[in-house]
Enzyme design. Structure first.
Site, PDB file in Angstrom:
ATOM      1  N   GLU A   1      18.626  23.501  31.291  1.00  0.00           N
ATOM      2  CA  GLU A   1      20.051  23.459  31.658  1.00  0.00           C
ATOM      3  C   GLU A   1      20.545  22.017  31.662  1.00  0.00           C
ATOM      4  OE1 GLU A   1      22.858  24.504  31.662  1.00  0.00           O
ATOM      5  OE2 GLU A   1      23.318  25.741  33.413  1.00  0.00           O
ATOM      6  N   ASP A   2      21.827  21.839  31.435  1.00  0.00           N
ATOM      7  CA  ASP A   2      22.396  20.485  31.418  1.00  0.00           C
ATOM      8  C   ASP A   2      22.586  19.937  32.828  1.00  0.00           C
ATOM      9  OD1 ASP A   2      24.425  22.294  32.037  1.00  0.00           O
ATOM     10  OD2 ASP A   2      25.805  21.609  30.477  1.00  0.00           O
TER      11      ASP A   2
ATOM     12  N   ASP B   1      25.236  22.377  39.579  1.00  0.00           N
ATOM     13  CA  ASP B   1      26.348  21.960  40.418  1.00  0.00           C
ATOM     14  C   ASP B   1      26.335  22.857  41.666  1.00  0.00           C
ATOM     15  OD1 ASP B   1      28.782  20.523  40.869  1.00  0.00           O
ATOM     16  OD2 ASP B   1      29.931  22.187  40.050  1.00  0.00           O
TER      17      ASP B   1
ATOM     18  N   LYS C   1      23.535  17.768  40.837  1.00  0.00           N
ATOM     19  CA  LYS C   1      24.479  17.279  41.850  1.00  0.00           C
ATOM     20  C   LYS C   1      24.173  18.023  43.144  1.00  0.00           C
ATOM     21  CE  LYS C   1      28.418  17.715  39.097  1.00  0.00           C
ATOM     22  NZ  LYS C   1      29.872  17.589  38.808  1.00  0.00           N
TER      23      LYS C   1
ATOM     24  N   PHE D   1      32.575  14.282  38.171  1.00  0.00           N
ATOM     25  CA  PHE D   1      32.584  15.127  36.978  1.00  0.00           C
ATOM     26  C   PHE D   1      32.157  14.296  35.778  1.00  0.00           C
ATOM     27  CE2 PHE D   1      33.992  17.717  33.498  1.00  0.00           C
ATOM     28  CZ  PHE D   1      33.700  18.993  33.955  1.00  0.00           C
ATOM     29  N   VAL D   2      31.090  14.739  35.105  1.00  0.00           N
ATOM     30  CA  VAL D   2      30.536  13.955  34.007  1.00  0.00           C
ATOM     31  C   VAL D   2      30.652  14.693  32.670  1.00  0.00           C
ATOM     32  CG1 VAL D   2      28.964  12.566  35.402  1.00  0.00           C
ATOM     33  CG2 VAL D   2      28.204  14.801  34.573  1.00  0.00           C
TER      34      VAL D   2
HETATM   35  P1  IMP Z   1      26.998  25.801  38.666  1.00  0.00           P
HETATM   36  O1  IMP Z   1      26.900  27.281  38.496  1.00  0.00           O
HETATM   37  O2  IMP Z   1      28.133  25.427  39.576  1.00  0.00           O
HETATM   38  O3  IMP Z   1      25.703  25.155  39.078  1.00  0.00           O
HETATM   39  O4  IMP Z   1      27.491  25.231  37.305  1.00  0.00           O
HETATM   40  C1  IMP Z   1      26.705  24.797  36.309  1.00  0.00           C
HETATM   41  C2  IMP Z   1      27.531  24.640  35.067  1.00  0.00           C
HETATM   42  O5  IMP Z   1      28.827  24.090  35.353  1.00  0.00           O
HETATM   43  C3  IMP Z   1      26.900  23.664  34.118  1.00  0.00           C
HETATM   44  O6  IMP Z   1      26.012  24.303  33.255  1.00  0.00           O
HETATM   45  C4  IMP Z   1      28.084  23.075  33.397  1.00  0.00           C
HETATM   46  O7  IMP Z   1      28.426  23.896  32.315  1.00  0.00           O
HETATM   47  C5  IMP Z   1      29.196  23.120  34.416  1.00  0.00           C
HETATM   48  N1  IMP Z   1      29.357  21.824  35.109  1.00  0.00           N
HETATM   49  C6  IMP Z   1      29.091  21.536  36.395  1.00  0.00           C
HETATM   50  N2  IMP Z   1      29.336  20.259  36.694  1.00  0.00           N
HETATM   51  C7  IMP Z   1      29.777  19.692  35.544  1.00  0.00           C
HETATM   52  C8  IMP Z   1      30.186  18.349  35.195  1.00  0.00           C
HETATM   53  O8  IMP Z   1      30.181  17.388  35.990  1.00  0.00           O
HETATM   54  N3  IMP Z   1      30.557  18.181  33.889  1.00  0.00           N
HETATM   55  C9  IMP Z   1      30.555  19.172  32.969  1.00  0.00           C
HETATM   56  N4  IMP Z   1      30.175  20.432  33.262  1.00  0.00           N
HETATM   57  C10 IMP Z   1      29.794  20.692  34.537  1.00  0.00           C
HETATM   58 MG    MG Z   2      26.073  24.736  31.303  1.00  0.00          MG
END
Ligand code: IMP
Ligand code: MG
Length: 177
Positions: free
Chosen positions: A95-96, A99, A127, A148-149
């Site tokens: 995963e990238d 969050d 994060k 936000f990156v």
């Molecule tokens: P989560 O379900 O909130 O953990 O979201 C994860 C997904 O949200 C990542 O795979 C990204 O696609 C997107 N995301 C979360 N933070 C960022 C950010 O800072 N920049 C770009 N995409 C983000």
């Molecule tokens: Mg993603």
């Protein structure tokens, strides 16, 4: 919007080599199934898979938990499922960024139902301050602050994925975030 550099291409590549070596040491034998979460993790998958020296299979999964803005919709939707079976496999989700944890909390339990031998997560960025759901992450490239990156696969409304560095996306004076 303006871009402020956070992690350089060199820092990213060096860290990925370390992660690859660590993963090789942790999985003594067998094929490792790398599951790339589209679209943000494509560059990380490309570099991490080549930093791993053991046999790997690669497959892709499309998951959408965000709309087109910066905040989570809280919904998780599968937009593309895997082509391969995970039964008996050592699975590494690639995963990238983590969050809120909503996406990976959901995905991990979904993949567990497919009877793999093991499931672990490798994320380039984390994060931790933003976590709403618990996620057990085995490999983290970089822990970053609540910003936000974009770049190296990460987008804002589909833009900036092809930047080689990872940058903080900031509204300029007078713009609203
Ligand atoms: P989560 O379900 O909130 O953990 O979201 C994860 C997904 O949200 C990542 O795979 C990204 O696609 C997107 N995301 C979360 N933070 C960022 C950010 O800072 N920049 C770009 N995409 C983000
Ligand atoms: Mg993603």
């Amino acid at each position: 919007m303006s871009l402020r550099p956070l992690l350089s291409e060199e820092q990213i590549q060096k860290r990925i080599l370390d992660l690859g070596a660590q993963i090789d040491a942790d999985y003594p034998d067998g094929t490792l199934f790398l599951i790339c979460i589209l679209k943000g993790a494509i560059y990380f998958l490309a570099d991490l898979s080549r930093a791993i020296k053991r046999d790997t299979f690669i497959d892709f999964m499309g998951i959408s938990s965000y709309g087109r803005g910066k905040t989570s919709s809280g919904e998780v939707r599968i937009t593309k499922d895997l082509d391969i079976s995970l039964e008996g496999a050592d699975v590494l989700i690639v995963e990238d960024i983590i969050d809120s944890g909503v996406t990976l909390n959901y995905l991990t339990s979904l993949l567990q139902q497919r009877k793999p031998k093991s499931v672990r997560i490798a994320t380039l960025l984390d994060k931790p301050e933003r976590r709403l759901r618990p996620v057990d992450v085995a490999y983290v490239g970089f822990r970053i602050p609540d910003e936000f990156v974009v770049g190296y696969g990460l987008d804002f409304a589909e833009k900036y994925r092809n930047l080689r560095d990872i940058c903080i996306l900031e509204p300029q004076e007078g713009e609203s975030g």
